[in-house]
Design an enzyme around this catalytic site. Structure first.
Site, PDB file in Angstrom:
ATOM      1  N   THR A 230       0.849  -1.206   0.000  1.00 19.37           N
ATOM      2  CA  THR A 230       0.000   0.000   0.000  1.00 19.37           C
ATOM      3  C   THR A 230       0.880   1.250   0.000  1.00 19.37           C
ATOM      4  O   THR A 230       0.405   2.333   0.307  1.00 19.37           O
ATOM      5  CB  THR A 230      -0.924   0.046   1.246  1.00 19.37           C
ATOM      6  N   ARG A 232       4.089   2.452  -2.457  1.00 18.84           N
ATOM      7  CA  ARG A 232       4.205   2.963  -3.825  1.00 18.84           C
ATOM      8  C   ARG A 232       4.516   1.781  -4.739  1.00 18.84           C
ATOM      9  O   ARG A 232       5.300   0.894  -4.387  1.00 18.84           O
ATOM     10  CB  ARG A 232       5.323   4.013  -3.939  1.00 18.84           C
ATOM     11  N   GLU A 261       0.562   2.845 -12.416  1.00 12.48           N
ATOM     12  CA  GLU A 261      -0.821   3.244 -12.110  1.00 12.48           C
ATOM     13  C   GLU A 261      -1.215   4.598 -12.691  1.00 12.48           C
ATOM     14  O   GLU A 261      -2.401   4.852 -12.913  1.00 12.48           O
ATOM     15  CB  GLU A 261      -1.057   3.251 -10.595  1.00 12.48           C
ATOM     16  N   HIS A 293      -5.526   2.419  -5.463  1.00 18.46           N
ATOM     17  CA  HIS A 293      -4.941   3.476  -4.620  1.00 18.46           C
ATOM     18  C   HIS A 293      -6.025   4.160  -3.785  1.00 18.46           C
ATOM     19  O   HIS A 293      -6.256   5.369  -3.892  1.00 18.46           O
ATOM     20  CB  HIS A 293      -4.191   4.511  -5.479  1.00 18.46           C
ATOM     21  N   GLN A 294      -6.697   3.373  -2.959  1.00 22.35           N
ATOM     22  CA  GLN A 294      -7.777   3.921  -2.150  1.00 22.35           C
ATOM     23  C   GLN A 294      -7.477   3.861  -0.657  1.00 22.35           C
ATOM     24  O   GLN A 294      -8.360   4.115   0.165  1.00 22.35           O
ATOM     25  CB  GLN A 294      -9.103   3.191  -2.461  1.00 22.35           C
TER      26      GLN A 294
END
Ligand code: NAI
Length: 329
Positions: A230, A232, A261, A293-294
């Protein structure tokens, strides 16, 4: 001050507008790049997010436009050329800790979902299939979890995992005595990889952490271990991870970030073909769970991000320095 806000979505507008105070926010949906940087014309400050590019070319455009501050609405600042910002006299600010729990809880959500196959159970039950075959998990209690990086987010993850009854190992150049007092054991990375059933990454992306998890690191991990990222995307060599998944060496993979991403995450791409073959391959594995990416995306974190971003801009306007500057090393 007029602030050009790049990569804005409706949820950014909602939280930033609430915290804007006297600042005039100009909403720009475009992702920041050398092509879109001229859209900041007229603004004294730019507000940027994780997949915006704030490289030398962008900063040169900003310098020409009179932009004096880049206020990141993120903790990570790996997307900014700090040396170029310094050269142009442009200050850079970030939001150092808006809600470490938000990201830590998301990492643990990935761990639990993967371990207990919640993603597969959800789809199965909706099809009327209540069979348990293929859903076997393992207890977190008594397992060894390894945290790479124990800053704000890693520490929050350690607290949750200790609560589950995990043995928590950690690797960080700066061990946290408070965590040590709670039973977290620091060790070199190879030892952590060799001992942990679950490895979760919580350190910043730097030249030293780029592809930290490569083929050699994967070979050191316990067969069947779970890897969660979580932090990079570029901390992981994705093709090496795919090879480890194909061979069965890696048991589970949870990703909230992905090296490629930018241009993919935060967008609705459901109407177009997937052009990214690496992501397409990742999505074929039953033991891989990807979120876009939440980790930061809770009401509490969004409120804190907006408030700190605006406080950075106000402080810069009043004193000439943001509250939370990021300086070139
Ligand atoms: P932090 O700065 O509080 O902690 C980072 C820790 O990593 C520090 O203790 C540092 O000593 C350690 N570290 C640095 N190099 C290391 C290495 N080579 N090996 C092991 N540890 C190392 O940062 P925080 O707030 O905990 O955030 C961590 C990262 O999480 C951020 O840099 C960002 O990339 C990512 N993040 C992801 C979010 C998401 O939505 N998925 C949201 C916020 C942050």
């Amino acid at each position: 001050m007029e602030v050009a806000v790049f990569s804005t979505r409706s949820y950014d507008r909602r939280f930033l507008a609430q915290a804007a105070g006297p600042h005039h926010l100009v909403w720009l949906e475009a992702r920041l790049s050398a092509d879109t940087a001229p859209l900041a014309r007229g603004a004294g400050a730019v507000c940027a997010f994780v997949n915006d590019t704030v490289d030398a070319a962008v900063l040169e455009v900003f310098a020409g436009l009179g932009v004096r501050l880049v206020a990141l609405r993120s903790a990570g600042f790996n997307n900014v050329d700090l040396a170029a910002a310094k050269r142009h006299g442009i200050a850079v600010a970030r939001v150092p800790a808006y809600s470490p729990q938000a990201v830590a809880e998301h990492a643990v959500a990935l761990i639990l979902a993967l371990n207990r196959n919640i993603h597969r159970a959800y789809a199965r039950v909706r099809e009327g299939n209540f069979a348990l075959d293929g859903l076997l998990g393992f207890n977190l209690h008594g397992r060894v979890a390894g945290l790479v990086g124990t800053g704000q987010i890693g520490a929050a993850a350690a607290h949750i995992l200790l609560g589950f009854g995990c043995t928590v190992l950690a690797h960080d150049p700066f061990p946290d005595p408070a965590l040590q007092a709670q039973g977290v054991r620091y060790c070199p990375l190879p030892d952590l990889l060799a001992e942990a059933s679950i490895v979760s990454l919580h350190c910043p992306l730097t030249p030293a952490t780029h592809h930290l998890i490569d083929a050699a690191a994967l070979a050191r991990m316990r067969p069947g271990a779970m890897l969660v990222n979580t932090s990079r995307g570029a901390m992981i060599d994705t093709p090496a991870v795919i090879a480890a998944l194909k061979s069965g060496r890696l048991g589970h993979l949870g990703l909230d970030v992905y090296e490629e991403e930018a241009g993919l995450f935060f967008e609705d791409r459901s109407d177009s073909v997937m052009r990214d073959d690496v992501m397409a391959r990742l999505l074929t594995f039953p033991n891989v769970l990807v979120t876009g990416h939440q980790g930061f995306f809770t009401a509490e974190a969004m409120t804190a991000i907006a408030e700190t971003t605006m406080a950075n801009i106000t402080a810069f306007e009043v004193t000439g320095a943001p509250l939370h500057p990021v300086a070139a090393p």
